[in-house]
Scaffold this active site. Sequence first.
Site, PDB file in Angstrom:
ATOM      1  CD  GLU A 289       5.807  -3.276  -0.551  1.00 48.99           C
ATOM      2  OE1 GLU A 289       6.682  -2.817   0.207  1.00 48.99           O
ATOM      3  OE2 GLU A 289       4.830  -3.937  -0.162  1.00 48.99           O
TER       4      GLU A 289
ATOM      5  CG  HIS B 186       3.093   0.031  -0.378  1.00 48.96           C
ATOM      6  ND1 HIS B 186       4.207   0.828  -0.196  1.00 48.96           N
ATOM      7  CD2 HIS B 186       3.223  -0.989   0.498  1.00 48.96           C
ATOM      8  CE1 HIS B 186       4.973   0.303   0.738  1.00 48.96           C
ATOM      9  NE2 HIS B 186       4.407  -0.798   1.177  1.00 48.96           N
TER      10      HIS B 186
ATOM     11  CG  ASP C  82       3.641  -7.531   3.232  1.00 51.97           C
ATOM     12  OD1 ASP C  82       4.253  -8.180   2.371  1.00 51.97           O
ATOM     13  OD2 ASP C  82       3.730  -6.294   3.354  1.00 51.97           O
TER      14      ASP C  82
ATOM     15  CG  ASP D 268       4.669   3.822  -2.003  1.00 52.24           C
ATOM     16  OD1 ASP D 268       4.604   5.069  -2.081  1.00 52.24           O
ATOM     17  OD2 ASP D 268       4.928   3.223  -0.949  1.00 52.24           O
TER      18      ASP D 268
ATOM     19  CD  GLU E 208       1.612  -5.849   0.583  1.00 58.23           C
ATOM     20  OE1 GLU E 208       2.490  -4.967   0.592  1.00 58.23           O
ATOM     21  OE2 GLU E 208       0.550  -5.759   1.238  1.00 58.23           O
TER      22      GLU E 208
ATOM     23  CG  HIS F  92       7.629  -7.810   4.000  1.00 60.62           C
ATOM     24  ND1 HIS F  92       7.333  -6.503   3.676  1.00 60.62           N
ATOM     25  CD2 HIS F  92       7.023  -8.035   5.198  1.00 60.62           C
ATOM     26  CE1 HIS F  92       6.601  -5.960   4.625  1.00 60.62           C
ATOM     27  NE2 HIS F  92       6.383  -6.869   5.551  1.00 60.62           N
TER      28      HIS F  92
END
Length: 382
Positions: free
Chosen positions: A236, A285, A184, A258, A210, A186
């Site tokens: 997400e 997510h 991930d 999500d 991700e 972010h």
Amino acid sequence: MRITRVETFAVPPRWLFCRIETDSGLVGWGEPVIEGRAQTVRTAVGELAEQFLIGADPLRIEDHWQLMTKGSFYRGGPVLSSAVAGLDQALWDLAGKAYAAPAHQLLGGPVRERVRAYCWVGGDEPAAVRDQVTAQVEAGFTAVKMNASGRTDRLPTTAALDAIARRAEAAREALGPEGDFAVDFHGRLTTAGARRALDVLEPYGPLFVEEPVLPEYTHLIGQVTGSTTVPVATGERLFSRTQVLPALQAGVAVIQPDLSHAGGLSEARRIASLAETFDVLVAPHCPLGPLALAASLQLAFCTPNFLIQEQSIGIHYHSGAELLDYVLDREVFRFHEGHLLRPTGPGLGVTIDERAVREADGTAADWHNPTWRHPDGSFAEW
């Protein structure tokens, strides 16, 4: 049957639950929250409930979803989408209890009997990554997810890229060729930086990478997907079909709605169907609480293009409470060789410990995501 009351509960570590009560005695639970903005979403839930739900038939789920999302001139965005998401989850929970069936049964029935799950691992140094991944493998998991790095420049240096590669190498060594790890970012890299980072990750075969770029730059993510064989995941921080569509058109391999942010079970189901037309897999997510996870599982069990489920049981950054603290039937969330079995209970399939929730309401410390600056003093984006 009519809705008589909608309540919300802010509980540790950083979650918000909602409870819809009816004049028949049936109750539905959901989880509407934005991490760090629980009180803002709580206000939105109250406004939506008062305007659209009190006095209404709870079984008109689609009609309620349309009104809550489109019945006002100003609409959309993470706050309103998250408020709708939790209320939508609670309505599906209620409907399942009214019809004595799991929500996934009402959505067409199961397409599998168990779903693969992954857990998060921490560790900044390769040795720590190796140890934590090994512990999860010994616990029966076949997949993990980890941060690509700590603080880093948006265009990573050669040293930063080497650190990313060494962490991936450690994970692969601990998992062997049969296990999987996801990475991930972010959204911390530029498009060019993401292409460089995926190049060093490619030899280690991650399951997916991700959010290599921020959601604001979804229109550029095709430059990343087109430069690598590593599967790219995002979603997400995309809250509707219309926001997801450009990512699908850009060639992402995995979409990650999500269910506490993207309009609940109703919209996530539609996102999954849209993704199927692009040959894209779905990995919901879910770093949140028991209701978010329960709703995600209901989606997973009726979605043919489902890949893997995120979950936060035992995650390293929970402080003050744990997911299982708020449920009476913990067996629903027991892992079987890294998988969760199909829940057969009505609605979302989980029984909330209402007394524990009411006692915990208001005791959560105000949580906000960490912020930091680069050495030159400039703000580092998420």
